[in-house]
Design an enzyme around this catalytic site. Sequence first.
Site, PDB file in Angstrom:
ATOM      1  N   GLU A 255       0.892  -1.167   0.000  1.00 39.78           N
ATOM      2  CA  GLU A 255       0.000   0.000   0.000  1.00 39.78           C
ATOM      3  C   GLU A 255       0.918   1.200   0.000  1.00 39.78           C
ATOM      4  O   GLU A 255       1.609   1.449   0.988  1.00 39.78           O
ATOM      5  CB  GLU A 255      -0.852   0.018   1.278  1.00 39.78           C
ATOM      6  N   CYS A 292      -2.715   8.602   3.362  1.00 36.99           N
ATOM      7  CA  CYS A 292      -2.445   8.096   2.011  1.00 36.99           C
ATOM      8  C   CYS A 292      -3.649   8.304   1.109  1.00 36.99           C
ATOM      9  O   CYS A 292      -3.503   8.388  -0.103  1.00 36.99           O
ATOM     10  CB  CYS A 292      -2.105   6.618   2.084  1.00 36.99           C
TER      11      CYS A 292
HETATM   12  P1  NAP Z   1       8.500   4.908   4.323  1.00 38.40           P
HETATM   13  O1  NAP Z   1       9.624   5.814   4.572  1.00 38.40           O
HETATM   14  O2  NAP Z   1       8.435   4.213   3.022  1.00 38.40           O
HETATM   15  O3  NAP Z   1       8.516   3.854   5.539  1.00 38.40           O
HETATM   16  C1  NAP Z   1       7.526   2.880   5.669  1.00 38.40           C
HETATM   17  C2  NAP Z   1       8.034   1.747   6.529  1.00 38.40           C
HETATM   18  O4  NAP Z   1       9.077   1.071   5.851  1.00 38.40           O
HETATM   19  C3  NAP Z   1       8.621   2.201   7.866  1.00 38.40           C
HETATM   20  O5  NAP Z   1       8.285   1.247   8.848  1.00 38.40           O
HETATM   21  C4  NAP Z   1      10.108   2.203   7.602  1.00 38.40           C
HETATM   22  O6  NAP Z   1      10.883   2.019   8.755  1.00 38.40           O
HETATM   23  C5  NAP Z   1      10.212   0.985   6.710  1.00 38.40           C
HETATM   24  N1  NAP Z   1      11.410   0.957   5.895  1.00 38.40           N
HETATM   25  C6  NAP Z   1      11.951   1.966   5.177  1.00 38.40           C
HETATM   26  N2  NAP Z   1      13.034   1.519   4.524  1.00 38.40           N
HETATM   27  C7  NAP Z   1      13.186   0.209   4.850  1.00 38.40           C
HETATM   28  C8  NAP Z   1      14.125  -0.798   4.506  1.00 38.40           C
HETATM   29  N3  NAP Z   1      15.121  -0.566   3.684  1.00 38.40           N
HETATM   30  N4  NAP Z   1      13.963  -2.027   5.046  1.00 38.40           N
HETATM   31  C9  NAP Z   1      12.948  -2.294   5.878  1.00 38.40           C
HETATM   32  N5  NAP Z   1      12.032  -1.379   6.245  1.00 38.40           N
HETATM   33  C10 NAP Z   1      12.140  -0.144   5.724  1.00 38.40           C
HETATM   34  O7  NAP Z   1       7.089   5.632   4.465  1.00 38.40           O
HETATM   35  P2  NAP Z   1       6.627   6.634   5.633  1.00 38.40           P
HETATM   36  O8  NAP Z   1       7.414   7.871   5.431  1.00 38.40           O
HETATM   37  O9  NAP Z   1       6.626   5.945   6.947  1.00 38.40           O
HETATM   38  O10 NAP Z   1       5.099   6.872   5.250  1.00 38.40           O
HETATM   39  C11 NAP Z   1       4.655   7.860   4.367  1.00 38.40           C
HETATM   40  C12 NAP Z   1       4.285   7.260   3.031  1.00 38.40           C
HETATM   41  O11 NAP Z   1       3.444   6.145   3.212  1.00 38.40           O
HETATM   42  C13 NAP Z   1       3.499   8.226   2.166  1.00 38.40           C
HETATM   43  O12 NAP Z   1       4.039   8.244   0.890  1.00 38.40           O
HETATM   44  C14 NAP Z   1       2.092   7.659   2.149  1.00 38.40           C
HETATM   45  O13 NAP Z   1       1.358   7.913   0.973  1.00 38.40           O
HETATM   46  C15 NAP Z   1       2.320   6.207   2.343  1.00 38.40           C
HETATM   47  N6  NAP Z   1       1.175   5.589   2.997  1.00 38.40           N
HETATM   48  C16 NAP Z   1       0.390   4.741   2.279  1.00 38.40           C
HETATM   49  C17 NAP Z   1      -0.710   4.148   2.887  1.00 38.40           C
HETATM   50  C18 NAP Z   1      -1.604   3.215   2.135  1.00 38.40           C
HETATM   51  O14 NAP Z   1      -2.414   2.529   2.779  1.00 38.40           O
HETATM   52  N7  NAP Z   1      -1.537   3.145   0.845  1.00 38.40           N
HETATM   53  C19 NAP Z   1      -0.992   4.424   4.226  1.00 38.40           C
HETATM   54  C20 NAP Z   1      -0.165   5.293   4.921  1.00 38.40           C
HETATM   55  C21 NAP Z   1       0.922   5.871   4.289  1.00 38.40           C
HETATM   56  P3  NAP Z   1      11.555   3.284   9.524  1.00 38.40           P
HETATM   57  O15 NAP Z   1      10.458   4.142   9.967  1.00 38.40           O
HETATM   58  O16 NAP Z   1      12.286   2.619  10.632  1.00 38.40           O
HETATM   59  O17 NAP Z   1      12.426   3.960   8.513  1.00 38.40           O
END
Ligand code: NAP
Length: 521
Positions: A255, A292
């Site tokens: 997602e 999101c």
């Molecule tokens: P993110 O930076 O992609 O991080 C998401 C998750 O992935 C976090 O738990 C992060 O951990 C983890 N992560 C990042 N890099 C990783 C790696 N190399 N290996 C393992 N885990 C890793 O996203 P965010 O900044 O938290 O969230 C914002 C984004 O999420 C927005 O773009 C939004 O649109 C999207 N979103 C989508 C939905 C949906 O249902 N479609 C819902 C909510 C948000 P850390 O925090 O420890 O870095």
Amino acid sequence: MIKLANYTQGQWQEGTGPGTTLYDPVLGTALASVDAGGLDMAACYDWARTQGGTALRALSYAERAALLKQIGQVLQDNRDKYYDISLQNSGTVQNDTAVDVDGAIYTLSYYAKLGGKLPAHVHLEGESQGLARDNAFASQHIEVPARGVALLINAFNFPSWGLWEKAAPALLSGVPIVVKPASATAWLTHEMVKDVIEANILPAGALSIVCGRPEGLLDALNALDMVSFTGSADTAASLRGHRRIQHDGVRFNAETDSVNSALLGPDDSDAAADLLVREVVRELTIKSGQKCTAIRRIFVPESRYEAIAGAIAAKLKTITVGDPRKPEVRMGSLVSRQQHEAILAGIAQLSHHCEILFNGSTEITIQAEAGSACVAPMLFGAKDPDTNPLVHQVEVFGPVATLMPYRDTEHAFELVRRGMGSLVASVYSEDPQFMAQAAIRLAESHGRVHLVNTEVAKVQTGHGNAMPQSNHGGPGRAGGGEELGGLRALKFYHRTAAIQGSPDILNRLGPANTCQGVAKP
Ligand code: NAP
């Protein structure tokens, strides 16, 4: 400052590294730290599969549904504490916390009710199909719970709902979970998991939590495990490229981000226009636009562009932004100062390509200490959306949206589609024929199409709310995943197999068999 321990192999274990600090995004105070140093992820998953999975699968769907109900009760009992954590760590006002915390409790209770009605036997998917003359040899599809572990990787914006909307279908299916919350807001997820563990509701191994970035998070999975990811498209792309997913076939649901649309119909309805304006303002301001599903692009007939811009701007001007501790504040903070910088960069990027229709940074006085992560809402306009690719691509994950005019309905549908796959589009009109046409045209590139007219104005559930009854996810840019949608969500945690054999044996796969399966969506 609290050090958030990890819970694996039935034990709380603090990380051995320096850790990452979580802050109050308004006051800048250090609140807690996460650290996954020294975790043995292979042992964590093994424990979950052998202890948690075995114990969960020994229960019927109804028994597991009863566990979800108990979890919901624990969360309800501790609700005030969660609101306080959210206030400190996410900078949200009470109404926004409700979306996260109460949304989670509602989702758990929904799946508890749904699961309570499921039969406790193998699900036969459809009728058997003959493979030989006189049906002497036939094929029957069945669905059985997956025996792997589900790793849930969540985004920072929904530390509560993000966990439980995934956990409920997984646990109901009989699949143990390991949750890895986003570091910035891990405290609330951690507190909820701690409360549920302490309440001793789930069998050992059914629920584990790892905070920070554990070594071997994906490496230690095996081919029959599952990963359910929520976050940015970039992270999803990098995880998709991991050997366990790309090569070994670990099931992966993503997602990701999306540039969702709101579309005002071509009929000249002022009532529909009012409904669109209200919804756009709500979506821009709930959780400071950090959803999101939030509306990023607004499409209106050319003749209404100026009027709608004025109406949205007039409402935005009345929003009080700032420290959520102040009772007059309606819109709180972004989740962190890093996000604050990212949103300002996104605003600067859109400013080069769009006109500014409402600039909150000059119209609204932010009621918070200097240096807080609060940001005022912004409305951009793109009068020629055909030649402005950026507005269809850039998701500024804050209180930012762009208004665009369209010539006719074909033009409107094409513009919406330029998001290349979104979670949701909402449509506002008093013409039922146009609404039905829009639904069919937009369904191809959206996980959900939300239709609003005056008839449903008071009862509609909101453009941005992901209801457990409806599919949550979207094609293409939105990640291509599917979550929720009632029993559909259980599919991800089950395996489908075609059983080929004699009719006598196929007849024995049904209700008389005690192995648990899932009912048809
Ligand atoms: P993110 O930076 O992609 O991080 C998401 C998750 O992935 C976090 O738990 C992060 O951990 C983890 N992560 C990042 N890099 C990783 C790696 N190399 N290996 C393992 N885990 C890793 O996203 P965010 O900044 O938290 O969230 C914002 C984004 O999420 C927005 O773009 C939004 O649109 C999207 N979103 C989508 C939905 C949906 O249902 N479609 C819902 C909510 C948000 P850390 O925090 O420890 O870095």
